[in-house]
Write an enzyme that holds these catalytic residues in place. Structure first.
Site, PDB file in Angstrom:
ATOM      1  N   ASP A  22      -3.045   1.860   5.704  1.00  0.00           N
ATOM      2  CA  ASP A  22      -3.747   0.585   5.666  1.00  0.00           C
ATOM      3  C   ASP A  22      -2.791  -0.602   5.558  1.00  0.00           C
ATOM      4  O   ASP A  22      -2.120  -0.959   6.528  1.00  0.00           O
ATOM      5  CB  ASP A  22      -4.760   0.601   4.531  1.00  0.00           C
ATOM      6  CG  ASP A  22      -5.833  -0.480   4.674  1.00  0.00           C
ATOM      7  OD1 ASP A  22      -5.704  -1.345   5.552  1.00  0.00           O
ATOM      8  OD2 ASP A  22      -6.803  -0.461   3.907  1.00  0.00           O
ATOM      9  N   HIS A  78     -12.931   3.359   4.835  1.00  0.00           N
ATOM     10  CA  HIS A  78     -13.157   3.020   3.431  1.00  0.00           C
ATOM     11  C   HIS A  78     -14.461   3.619   2.908  1.00  0.00           C
ATOM     12  O   HIS A  78     -14.435   4.555   2.123  1.00  0.00           O
ATOM     13  CB  HIS A  78     -13.139   1.512   3.176  1.00  0.00           C
ATOM     14  CG  HIS A  78     -11.860   0.848   3.518  1.00  0.00           C
ATOM     15  ND1 HIS A  78     -10.642   1.260   3.013  1.00  0.00           N
ATOM     16  CD2 HIS A  78     -11.581  -0.209   4.324  1.00  0.00           C
ATOM     17  CE1 HIS A  78      -9.684   0.505   3.486  1.00  0.00           C
ATOM     18  NE2 HIS A  78     -10.211  -0.393   4.297  1.00  0.00           N
TER      19      HIS A  78
END
Length: 432
Positions: free
Chosen positions: A322, A271
């Site tokens: 994800d 991220h």
């Protein structure tokens, strides 16, 4: 069985070329690439051959959240309200349902041209719905079994998870994530190493986040992972609250704590949505990798980082699905670029020296993922695993393409519906 494959078009790293033959040995590795590689045993007429996509960051069980947590009766939600929906799902999962969701996610990945996955796995323990005590790490083996049944290459990124927030105990369903000690963690890693299929399965070490792993534990874990030559992954600065809590408790933001470890190519920070440009530059200069998950970061309202520093080190960028709310590396590639267009009010954010956007983005979805996971795939090149995605050139969404524009059309105009077949280590599967 040895093979010689020839598609109408084959991706060579710089473009699609005709007349390329790819030899594959009995060990599932590429032996030759070129114009003269023996008699063709598999002719892929009307098809284009790409390296299989590499999904560097997945939570497979979260496939069960698709369509959940998308109602907001109390007003706008956030990452933290989404997390409550995730905990609710965790509380409902027994071994059978967990396995079904994981297998479903892996099969959908193959159908999307994903031949390798880094499964960032933290739901370790089974518990019945009446909250009986945890059973030690029995879900870990289920992940390996599901990957084997699906036929996908996997790096099981097994997660160390100690606290329920900085300085907070684990509570409720979080106890199903728990690793009580570093000794317990490495004991389980040794056990998994004996259970895995060495041809298709490998391991990586993970500290979930600074919320779940104190800095002293993080340092010990990272040191041992480097000694074992394992990839090491960690969620880093996905949310501003994580940064604020870290500053309050430790006097440093999470990325500064990571930088104290002197991370190198073994370390992938996932991220980095709210990481400062100067910290990103230092991390990348040390050789670290960044994994970006555009669709999940958008779905959860994480925000979009300014990827200016990251673009200078494109070989260290990977992509992941994800939360698996949508499983499509093609769409992840597209939104890697589109997010920057929206926030920067410009076009061509991720261009290479020749002005191509698609080449560096494809590299992130293949070579960058392989680098982050420490696996020998991601390119159609001698010595690497024969992991391929096959594009059906007669798909209606590709109408009007030519050889030069094909990659641009795939990334900016198509979905995973164009993928007809995949190959994992020489083993072919028809996916549609």
């Amino acid at each position: 069985m040895a093979q010689v494959i020839e598609a109408d078009l084959t991706w060579t790293g710089s473009g699609f070329e005709r007349g390329v033959r790819v030899g594959v040995g009995d060990d599932g590795r590429i032996t030759t690439v070129g114009g003269q590689s023996g008699d063709v045993t598999l002719r892929l007429g009307g098809r284009a051959l790409l390296p299989g996509f590499v999904n560097a960051h997945s939570h497979a069980f979260q496939r069960g959240l698709r369509g959940r947590g998308e109602q907001f009766p109390s007003g706008s939600g956030s990452f933290w309200s989404w997390r409550e929906a995730m905990y609710e799902l965790v509380g409902q999962l027994d071994g059978t349902r967990f396995y079904e969701l994981t297998l479903q996610a892996f099969r959908e990945m193959l159908a999307a041209g994903i031949t390798s996955v880094g499964e960032f796995h933290y739901l370790h323990h089974s518990a019945s719905l009446d909250e009986t005590p945890r059973s030690a790490f029995d879900f870990d083996e289920l992940v390996l079994r599901a990957a084997s049944e699906a036929g996908i290459r996997i790096v099981l990124l097994n997660v160390f998870y100690k606290t329920g927030g900085i300085g907070k105990p684990l509570l409720g369903d979080q106890l199903r994530f728990e690793t009580r000690s570093i000794i317990e963690y490495w004991h389980q890693m040794d056990r998994l190493d004996k259970l895995r299929d060495p041809g298709l399965q490998s391991l990586g070490a993970v500290a979930h986040s600074i919320r779940a792993v104190p800095p002293d534990h993080l340092s010990i874990l990272h040191t041992e992972a480097k000694r074992r030559k394992l990839p090491f992954h960690m969620h880093v600065e996905e949310q501003p609250q994580e940064i604020q809590d870290s500053l309050l408790e430790y006097g440093k933001n999470p990325m500064s704590i990571v930088l104290d470890l002197e991370p190198g190519p073994e370390f992938t920070a996932v991220h980095c949505t709210h990481t400062t440009p100067s910290d990103l530059r230092r991390f990348l200069d040390l050789g670290g990798n960044i994994c970006i998950t555009p669709l999940t970061e958008a779905n959860l309202g994480d925000g979009t980082a300014d990827h200016g520093e990251i673009r200078e080190s494109m070989g260290q960028v990977s992509l992941g699905t994800d939360s698996n709310a949508r499983i499509s590396l093609i769409e992840e590639m597209r939104w890697l670029e589109y997010n920057q267009r929206v926030t920067g009010e410009m076009r061509g954010a991720w261009i290479d020296e020749q002005g191509s956007v698609s080449r560096p983005i494809l590299r992130a979805a293949t070579e960058g993922g392989a680098r982050a996971l420490g696996i020998e795939t991601g390119r159609i090149a001698t010595g690497l695993f024969a992991d391929f995605a096959v594009v059906n050139l007669s798909a209606s969404s590709l109408a009007g393409h030519d050889d030069e524009s094909l990659l641009d059309v795939i990334i900016f105009g198509c979905s995973e519906e164009i993928i007809s077949d995949v190959c994992v280590g020489g083993d072919w599967k028809r996916v549609r």
